[in-house]
Scaffold this active site. Structure first.
Site, mmCIF file in Angstrom:
data_model
loop_
_atom_site.group_PDB
_atom_site.id
_atom_site.type_symbol
_atom_site.label_atom_id
_atom_site.label_comp_id
_atom_site.label_asym_id
_atom_site.label_seq_id
_atom_site.Cartn_x
_atom_site.Cartn_y
_atom_site.Cartn_z
ATOM 1 N N GLY A 507 -7.700 -3.555 0.353
ATOM 2 C CA GLY A 507 -6.769 -3.684 -0.927
ATOM 3 C C GLY A 507 -5.535 -4.331 -0.740
ATOM 4 O O GLY A 507 -4.994 -4.277 0.523
ATOM 5 N N GLY A 509 -1.644 -5.821 -2.766
ATOM 6 C CA GLY A 509 -0.859 -5.746 -3.986
ATOM 7 C C GLY A 509 0.742 -6.246 -3.628
ATOM 8 O O GLY A 509 0.994 -6.736 -2.493
ATOM 9 N N GLY A 510 1.431 -5.966 -4.551
ATOM 10 C CA GLY A 510 2.818 -6.663 -4.491
ATOM 11 C C GLY A 510 3.590 -5.908 -3.456
ATOM 12 O O GLY A 510 4.477 -6.413 -2.645
ATOM 13 N N PHE A 511 3.138 -4.529 -2.816
ATOM 14 C CA PHE A 511 3.834 -3.851 -1.716
ATOM 15 C C PHE A 511 3.159 -4.481 -0.583
ATOM 16 O O PHE A 511 4.027 -4.422 0.333
ATOM 17 C CB PHE A 511 3.187 -2.323 -2.035
ATOM 18 C CG PHE A 511 3.646 -1.767 -0.915
ATOM 19 C CD1 PHE A 511 2.644 -1.431 0.063
ATOM 20 C CD2 PHE A 511 5.042 -1.063 -0.396
ATOM 21 C CE1 PHE A 511 2.979 -0.485 1.131
ATOM 22 C CE2 PHE A 511 5.171 -0.291 0.607
ATOM 23 C CZ PHE A 511 4.288 -0.013 1.357
ATOM 24 N N GLY A 512 2.178 -5.004 -0.514
ATOM 25 C CA GLY A 512 1.463 -5.414 0.809
ATOM 26 C C GLY A 512 0.050 -5.121 0.785
ATOM 27 O O GLY A 512 -0.461 -5.438 -0.087
ATOM 28 N N VAL A 514 -3.693 -2.868 2.195
ATOM 29 C CA VAL A 514 -3.903 -1.630 2.403
ATOM 30 C C VAL A 514 -5.121 -1.704 3.487
ATOM 31 O O VAL A 514 -6.104 -2.689 3.176
ATOM 32 C CB VAL A 514 -4.390 -0.831 1.221
ATOM 33 C CG1 VAL A 514 -4.925 0.638 1.596
ATOM 34 C CG2 VAL A 514 -3.428 -0.514 0.175
ATOM 35 N N LYS A 528 -1.214 1.979 3.865
ATOM 36 C CA LYS A 528 -0.607 1.117 3.017
ATOM 37 C C LYS A 528 0.590 0.360 3.789
ATOM 38 O O LYS A 528 1.728 1.154 4.230
ATOM 39 C CB LYS A 528 0.036 1.840 1.851
ATOM 40 C CG LYS A 528 0.339 1.099 0.692
ATOM 41 C CD LYS A 528 0.425 2.069 -0.658
ATOM 42 C CE LYS A 528 1.070 1.402 -1.609
ATOM 43 N NZ LYS A 528 1.525 2.513 -2.813
ATOM 44 N N ASP A 624 4.065 6.077 -14.037
ATOM 45 C CA ASP A 624 3.295 5.060 -14.052
ATOM 46 C C ASP A 624 1.972 5.487 -13.883
ATOM 47 O O ASP A 624 1.158 4.935 -13.070
ATOM 48 C CB ASP A 624 3.750 4.066 -12.634
ATOM 49 C CG ASP A 624 3.149 2.765 -12.838
ATOM 50 O OD1 ASP A 624 2.819 2.340 -13.986
ATOM 51 O OD2 ASP A 624 3.242 2.030 -11.991
#
Ligand code: NAG
Ligand code: NAG
Ligand code: NAG
Ligand code: NAG
Ligand code: NAG
Ligand code: NAG
Ligand code: NAG
Ligand code: NAG
Ligand code: NAG
Ligand code: NAG
Length: 843
Positions: A507, A509-512, A514, A528, A624
């Site tokens: 996966g 996303g904005g964070f980086g 996975v 992550k 969230d």
């Protein structure tokens, strides 16, 4: 909300709390009547003293009602109150003038004897009060060598309180030896901070049925109440220990006094008898149980009194489960409620006893949260009050109040019959206390100035952020370094992920990104990894570590470790095989989840959130909640994930935290958006939206739809309010959901998305309702097709409503845990490791 300031201020509160003096209770209005006797009696054993006076001024036509003296009780003895009685052969009323409205205590003393041609033991009579309440019906005093004392709490909003004695037709004789009427301390009976199912509790008539000094002797208090020892109610005496402390050590919360219960009650308790061999066994699990006889057919108010004087420190205190009527209602921990060891608190519960003749109360180890070393449980005092039924009666269903004597109303017969059918039909209302008080005992270390550039407030995916307070998150971050036990060296992570092999990416996303990985010990993990310059900030990274390292729960995704070496920021989680809940709802080719599975997932998530809100020392607000943050393991067990935005909730008597609005469009609480005041009810709102999402299987914001359908919460509410929610449910579920279950679910979701937080239920309540919806559904499945649908509710046994959160994992300290994880020696890990975390693709 700066914890450091709080910690600094704390010592200032200490002296005032320790030196709270208790002023003797002095009721506004009080009348103590020595019935049938002119001389005043001051009871010598009373503290404070009461002066029992002649009853005739309060009794109209007193000359028509003879007084009677008991030849065998000397007027000078300590029981002189019982040396005389007022006898009634026809209806008669005592009338007391009331100057201030409020709750009054009424006590009636009965001690029958014979004389003058009257045999009071054969008297049968009713007693009513305020022309509204039946206190006793066809009552005859039990054969006993001790007087019978009945105590009631009555709300008086008229200028007169009348107490009427009505001899029964079968044996037309009534009597009373003494009557006490006095103003109750303000707020002694109130349900404003507890969410009881009894509306306007203080306006009902209550009768005290049990008042117990648990683990201690019989004591009297300043309201002339008698607390009796618990021995005769204890089911297995060897399971418990009687513990005590010096009563002078007991303190009350600033707003409370010994009017609630005296120090002598709080200074004794029963705890668990944990032998050293049991202690050595990490899984010891038993209860201390009391069984209190009660009359079925009433609601009861159960007041549990606690005062933790056995824990070594308030921030290292015991946490335990309490069961009221066999339902686990709450995890009890002193530090969640009071500021000091040996500070008293009480919690009220209500329950309806339909068919059984007893209320069982148990305490036991909080298996989910305690390690063997701080596992214990305690109870200091207990009161059980009966609440008047819908006939306004505390004793039966005949209508003594009206003069028409047409016998028992049909409703009563039906009610009793239905009650008999039910197996064990206790109705428990989970109670949540909003005000959670907790502080830390030592100042937190200051956050070292990190060399990181703090990534602040960048919206993540479709999440919004419009706060830029730079201090946010630092309080949490402050103790981050403490949790070094969770540290995993970068080298180990590189080995686990084959040096961040692209083929292991599950996966991004904005964070980086996975990655899937396997630690040297075989533990499957999800890694992550923040990309340098990633959009998820350092504060979120810290928050996540801090929140997840401090808590463990079956329904919260577990953090295995973290790493912040060489400008890498990495979080390592348990692997959640099935990925996000949303993937199973729409937009993928995953198999369709059945209604039962969906309910179970919602229940699991609600459990995790309930724990987050109430189980930890502080309320933690997730902020969230959405279907992409609920992950599923290989058995579709739901776990809440992504705590990067979570906040410590209000503490120290505050009702909310003011903070920049964060969350995800479509899910977030409009009230929070308007006021910027964050409460745990903001999570409830998001959860409600998610419930609709689970039912309807469509995005919460779908811009491809018409304006009125765009926002799922509004669209679903529109149909829910018309009672036609079934029109918009997931097509794949049409005809496969029990109607009652759907209705319950719809109602629950509707309550969650109420406009004002205050109208939204707490997670305890949501859980109960979802479990109920599940039971309605599964019970339906088992039924024969020809059965009448009305039978559904009565088939639901208490077992079905029981908190089934049998937490199977038994974690030690977070530190131990990660060490064990890496050393591969933990069998506890086995059930969680084969799961994976998949990130939200939306970010
Ligand atoms: C008790 O109260 C009555 C009337 O209020 C009063 O006359 C009497 O002196 C009191 N007795 C004592 C012992 O206080
Ligand atoms: C009074 O009545 C009770 C019960 O009705 C009976 O057991 C008792 O013997 C009676 N006492 C006298 C003195 O008649
Ligand atoms: C408590 O009060 C009752 C009377 O209400 C009395 O009989 C008893 O002796 C008192 N007990 C103690 C321990 O003072
Ligand atoms: C506590 O339990 C042990 C056995 O486990 C028993 O021998 C002992 O008597 C119990 N203590 C009490 C006070 O009942
Ligand atoms: C409770 O009392 C027992 C003796 O009855 C004692 O052995 C035990 O240590 C006490 N427990 C605590 C926590 O004080
Ligand atoms: C108790 O608290 C309430 C509000 O929390 C306050 O209005 C009241 O004055 C307090 N009472 C006392 C005796 O401190
Ligand atoms: C403790 O009591 C509750 C309620 O009766 C019950 O559900 C639970 O299984 C009991 N626990 C043990 C270990 O007996
Ligand atoms: C209370 O507990 C006792 C002993 O465990 C049990 O026999 C009884 O059925 C229970 N009563 C209720 C109402 O659960
Ligand atoms: C208690 O009685 C009053 C009538 O006096 C009634 O309004 C109220 O609903 C009753 N309480 C319960 C719990 O039924
Ligand atoms: C009425 O009160 C008596 C005496 O307290 C009690 O024995 C009886 O069970 C009560 N009945 C009901 C229906 O509450």
């Amino acid at each position: 909300m700066d914890l450091r300031i709080l910690a600094f201020l704390l010592p200032l509160f200490l002296p005032s709390a320790l030196f709270v003096s208790t002023t003797a209770f002095n009721p506004d209005t009080s009348h103590y009547l020595n019935c049938g006797s002119a001389p005043d009696i001051v009871i010598t054993t009373d503290v404070p003293s009461r002066n029992f006076t002649d009853d005739s001024p309060f009794l109209s036509g007193s000359d028509k009602h003879p007084s009677l003296s008991n030849p065998s009780v000397a007027a000078s003895s300590s029981s002189s109150l019982y040396s005389t009685a007022r006898v009634f052969t026809s209806s008669a009323s005592y009338r007391f003038t009331i100057n201030t409205h409020g709750t009054f205590v009424l006590r009636l003393h009965f001690f029958p004897f014979s004389g003058n041609g009257y045999n009071l033991s054969s008297a049968r009579f009713g007693v009513k009060a305020l022309q509204r309440f039946v206190l006793l019906e066809d009552f005859s005093t039990p054969i006993s060598t001790a007087p019978t004392i009945k105590e009631y709490f009555l709300w008086v909003d008229s200028d007169e309180l009348d107490v009427t004695f009505v001899p029964s037709s079968s044996s037309p004789l009534a009597f009373v030896n003494a009557v006490e009427v006095f103003t109750a301390p303000a707020n002694l009976i109130n349900n404003e901070d507890a969410q009881l199912d009894i509306a306007q509790l203080s306006r009902q008539a209550l009768e005290t049925v049990h008042r117990i000094n648990v683990g201690g002797p019989r004591v009297n208090d300043s309201l002339w109440r008698t607390w009796i020892a618990d021995d005769e109610y204890l089911i297995n005496e060897v399971a418990s220990l009687a513990n005590r402390t010096d009563p002078d050590k007991i303190t009350y919360q600033p707003n409370e006094s010994d009017d609630v219960a005296p120090r002598t009650v709080y200074s004794t308790a029963r705890t668990m008898n944990i032998s050293s061999s049991l202690r050595a066994n990490a899984n010891f699990d038993f209860n201390v149980t009391w069984s209190f006889p009660v009359v079925a057919g009433y609601k009861y108010l159960v007041r549990t009194h606690f005062c933790d004087f056995i824990s070594p420190a308030i921030n290292n205190d015991i946490s335990f489960d309490l069961y009221v009527g066999n339902l686990r209602v709450q995890e009890i921990q002193a530090s969640n409620r009071v500021n000091f060891l040996a500070q008293a608190f009480y919690i009220d519960y209500d329950l309806e006893v339909r068919s059984s003749g007893a209320i069982n109360i148990s305490i036991g180890r909080d298996v989910a949260r305690t390690t063997q070393w701080n596992a214990n449980a305690m109870l200091n005092g207990l009161e059980i009050f009966k609440v008047n039924n819908t006939f306004g009666s505390l004793n039966g269903t005949s209508n003594l109040l009206s003069n028409s004597s047409n016998g028992v109303p049909i409703a009563a017969i039906v009610g009793t019959a239905v009650g008999g059918v039910l197996l064990v039909s206790l109705l428990i209302i989970f109670v949540m206390v909003f005000i959670r008080k907790r502080r830390r005992s030592k100042p937190l270390p200051l956050l070292p100035n990190e060399s990181w550039s703090p990534f602040r407030e960048t919206p993540r995916g479709n999440s919004v952020g419009r706060s830029s307070k730079s201090t946010e998150g630092t309080a949490l971050a402050a103790s981050l370094r403490v949790n070094l036990g969770l540290y995993i060296p970068l080298l180990d992570i590189k080995t686990a992920t084959n040096d961040f092999d692209e083929s292991l990416v599950v996966g991004s996303g904005g964070f980086g990104r996975v990655y899937r990985g396997v630690l040297a010990d075989g533990t499957k993990i999800a890694v992550k990894r923040a990309m340098p310059g990633s959009k998820q900030g350092y504060p979120e990274f810290q928050t996540e570590i801090l929140v997840l390292s401090g808590i463990r729960h079956r329904h919260l995704v577990s953090l295995i470790g973290y790493c912040d070496e060489q400008s890498e920021r990495i979080l390592v989680y348990e692997y959640m095989e099935k990925g996000t809940l949303r993937n199973y709802l729409y937009g993928s080719d995953k198999p369709c989840l059945s209604w039962k599975q969906r309910l179970e997932i919602c229940i699991g998530a609600a459990r995790g959130l309930h724990y987050l809100h109430t189980g930890y020392s502080h309320t933690i607000i997730h902020r969230d909640i959405k279907s992409t943050n609920i992950l599923l393991d290989e058995n579709y067990l739901a776990k809440v994930s992504d705590f990067g935005l979570s906040k410590l909730g209000p503490s120290f008597g505050e009702t909310h935290v003011t903070t920049g609005v964060k969350g995800t469009f479509g899910y977030f609480d409009p009230e929070y958006f308007k006021t910027q005041k964050l409460t745990d009810k903001s999570d409830v709102y998001s959860f409600g939206v998610m419930l609709f999402e689970v039912l309807c299987a469509r995005p919460v914001i779908d811009r491809s739809l018409s304006m009125e359908q765009l926002n799922l919460a509004e669209w679903a509410l529109h149909w829910q309010r018309r009672g036609q929610l079934e029109k918009i449910i997931d097509q794949r579920l049409v005809g496969k959901i029990n109607t009652n279950s759907l209705r319950k679910f719809g109602e629950t979701a509707e309550k969650c998305v109420a406009e004002y937080g205050i109208d939204r239920p707490a997670f305890a309540d949501i859980l109960w309702n979802l479990e109920y919806a599940l039971q309605l559904h599964v019970t339906e499945l088992k039924r024969e097709p020809h059965e009448d649908s009305g039978a559904v509710e009565s088939q639901i046994s208490v077992a079905a409503m029981r908190d089934v959160d049998s937490v199977s994992l038994n974690f030690d300290e977070a530190n131990d845990r990660s060490r064990m994880a890496r050393q591969g020696q933990s069998d506890l890990m086995a059930s969680t490791v084969f799961s994976q975390l998949v990130t939200d693709e939306g970010r």
